[in-house]
Design an enzyme around this catalytic site. Structure first.
Site, PDB file in Angstrom:
ATOM      1  N   HIS A  36       0.807  -1.492   0.041  1.00 34.35           N
ATOM      2  CA  HIS A  36       0.027   0.053  -0.032  1.00 34.35           C
ATOM      3  C   HIS A  36       0.927   1.283   0.062  1.00 34.35           C
ATOM      4  CE1 HIS A  36      -3.915   2.047   0.726  1.00 34.35           C
ATOM      5  NE2 HIS A  36      -3.089   2.972   1.306  1.00 34.35           N
ATOM      6  N   TYR A  91      -7.229  10.580   5.668  1.00 31.25           N
ATOM      7  CA  TYR A  91      -7.145  11.451   6.843  1.00 31.25           C
ATOM      8  C   TYR A  91      -8.083  12.310   6.434  1.00 31.25           C
ATOM      9  CZ  TYR A  91      -2.785   8.731   7.825  1.00 31.25           C
ATOM     10  OH  TYR A  91      -1.777   7.981   8.022  1.00 31.25           O
ATOM     11  N   PRO A 136      -0.633   6.825  18.052  1.00 31.57           N
ATOM     12  CA  PRO A 136      -0.700   5.867  16.860  1.00 31.57           C
ATOM     13  C   PRO A 136      -0.787   6.795  15.575  1.00 31.57           C
ATOM     14  CG  PRO A 136      -2.798   6.235  18.335  1.00 31.57           C
ATOM     15  CD  PRO A 136      -1.646   6.856  18.954  1.00 31.57           C
ATOM     16  N   LYS A 185       3.767   3.808  14.002  1.00 32.17           N
ATOM     17  CA  LYS A 185       5.379   3.638  14.262  1.00 32.17           C
ATOM     18  C   LYS A 185       5.740   2.626  15.302  1.00 32.17           C
ATOM     19  CE  LYS A 185       7.035   6.864  11.397  1.00 32.17           C
ATOM     20  NZ  LYS A 185       7.477   6.297  10.046  1.00 32.17           N
ATOM     21  N   TYR A 235       7.303   8.944   6.549  1.00 32.70           N
ATOM     22  CA  TYR A 235       6.052   8.206   6.805  1.00 32.70           C
ATOM     23  C   TYR A 235       6.257   6.516   6.774  1.00 32.70           C
ATOM     24  CZ  TYR A 235       0.947   7.267   6.283  1.00 32.70           C
ATOM     25  OH  TYR A 235      -0.361   6.884   6.258  1.00 32.70           O
TER      26      TYR A 235
END
Length: 404
Positions: free
Chosen positions: A83, A212, A304, A308, A401
């Protein structure tokens, strides 16, 4: 320790006691077992609960490389999905970042953490690994010596004592490893002032990307897990119970914050799970205290927002596994001496990006009202505008990211 608390059973010594069977403990256990190191994993949960415990499922490229390197990635490659796209939805519109083609060109693998844990556990057991379920570690003793021990409570309530050459504390922020640290240990803590309601829905994903949504009413997030299950998040009023809203109200709020009227309705289904997450973070320094070494959530806790935690846990387990192997087979403690410093460098970098991501996604907490909240909102709009338009900013985002 009173007489009634005195352990009734003394277990045979082992080279390494691993506390906790999450990603850090199971990766470490597999590495030690493969190298011929005598180790035992102590896990407070049952085997059934461990395999069903849902967690985040975004694995970074370096995590996949580590699992591949040690023969631990068969299930991931069989059932996981690559992804590399995320979508931001704001009152000004939406835009997508193909982060897998930006920065260093890395993408995530989506593989639910409970599936990874199941894979690691089954492989460990097939190789002859020893694990004690339903066994709670209570305290670590004599970590400053060469023969530390751990007192445990067995499933029948009896206490026992295990001895080892080293103890790997992979049992989380509330585990025995942290509780047994010296009082002068540095504990750095930050509360972002944000709470999430985490939801697991029996519904297919509504986006082919991580979603998001930034809304005046608060953040909403969409993360695919499987073709049949999707995880959602809602920014939530701290102190409000997870079951305070009906399913209908939750879906209506998700539709509102994610702009369903403009971008299409969400696929709805029964909510399988609800949980509250306060976005807090902390770091323990140092991560080594004599023969006790911390990894995973016992070493640091991350909010969260940037997924990570599990990735850091796997990285720390590999570093610790190599250091323990050198110490136990060659008497070379160089790796153990450098363990804390090496891991903390990665931890603080992950904390920095997680903090940036948290500020990007959320409106100011309710107590922050007035001019300060307007100022924070302006900063957030500027961050989003830069991320939308600046290739340099996009490359920076992509590299951080997917990195640890």
């Amino acid at each position: 320790m009173t007489e009634s608390q005195t352990p009734r059973a003394l277990r045979a010594p082992v080279d390494v006691l691993v506390l906790g069977a999450g990603p850090a403990g199971l990766v470490l256990g597999n590495l030690l077992l493969t190298a011929g190191i005598d180790c035992v994993i102590l896990e407070r949960a049952s085997r059934t609960h461990l395999r069903a415990r849902a967690r985040a499922g975004f694995l970074a490229p370096n995590t996949v490389r580590i699992l591949d390197r040690h023969g631990l990635a068969d299930g991931l490659h069989r059932s996981g999905a690559r992804h590399g796209t995320c979508e931001f939805r704001t009152p000004e519109g939406r835009f997508r970042l193909d982060y897998g083609a930006l920065g260093s060109g890395g993408a995530h693998h989506v593989y639910p953490q409970q599936n990874l844990v199941t894979d690691l556990l089954e492989l460990y057991l097939r190789r002859g690994g020893r694990i004690r379920f339903d066994t709670e570690a209570l305290a670590v003793h004599d970590a400053d010596g060469t023969r530390p021990s751990v007192t445990t409570r067995d499933p029948d309530g009896r206490r026992a004592r295990w001895t080892a050459r080293y103890v790997a504390g992979c049992d989380g922020r509330h585990g025995a490893a942290r509780r047994s640290l010296p009082p002068d240990t540095a504990r750095h803590h930050l509360d972002h002032g944000v709470t999430w309601l985490g939801l697991l829905a029996e519904a297919p994903p509504s986006l082919d990307a991580v979603g998001y949504a930034l809304h005046d009413r608060g953040f909403a997030g969409h993360m695919a897990r499987t073709p049949q299950v999707t995880r959602y998040y809602l920014q939530w009023q701290r102190g409000t119970a997870a079951d305070a809203w009906s399913e209908q109200r939750i879906w209506d709020e998700l539709d509102l914050r994610m702009g369903a009227a403009d971008h299409g309705p969400l696929h709805r289904g029964p909510l399988l799970e609800r949980g509250l997450f306060d976005l807090t973070c902390d770091v323990i320094e140092p991560l080594r205290h004599g023969s006790l070494l911390l990894a995973g959530d016992a070493a640091s806790l991350l909010a969260p927002a940037a997924a990570k935690g599990a990735n850091l846990a796997v990285l720390e387990a590999e570093i610790l596994g190599g250091a323990l192997l050198d110490a136990l087979t060659r008497g070379d403690t160089t790796g153990l001496d450098a363990y804390s410093e090496r891991c903390l460098e990665h931890i603080w970098r992950a904390q920095e990006f997680t903090g940036w991501m948290t500020r990007l996604l959320h409106s100011a907490p309710a107590p922050d009202s007035g001019a300060g909240s307007f100022f924070q909102a302006g900063l957030r709009r500027s961050r989003i505008a830069s991320l939308r338009t600046s290739r340099v900013h996009q490359d920076w985002f992509a590299e951080n990211y997917v990195g640890v």
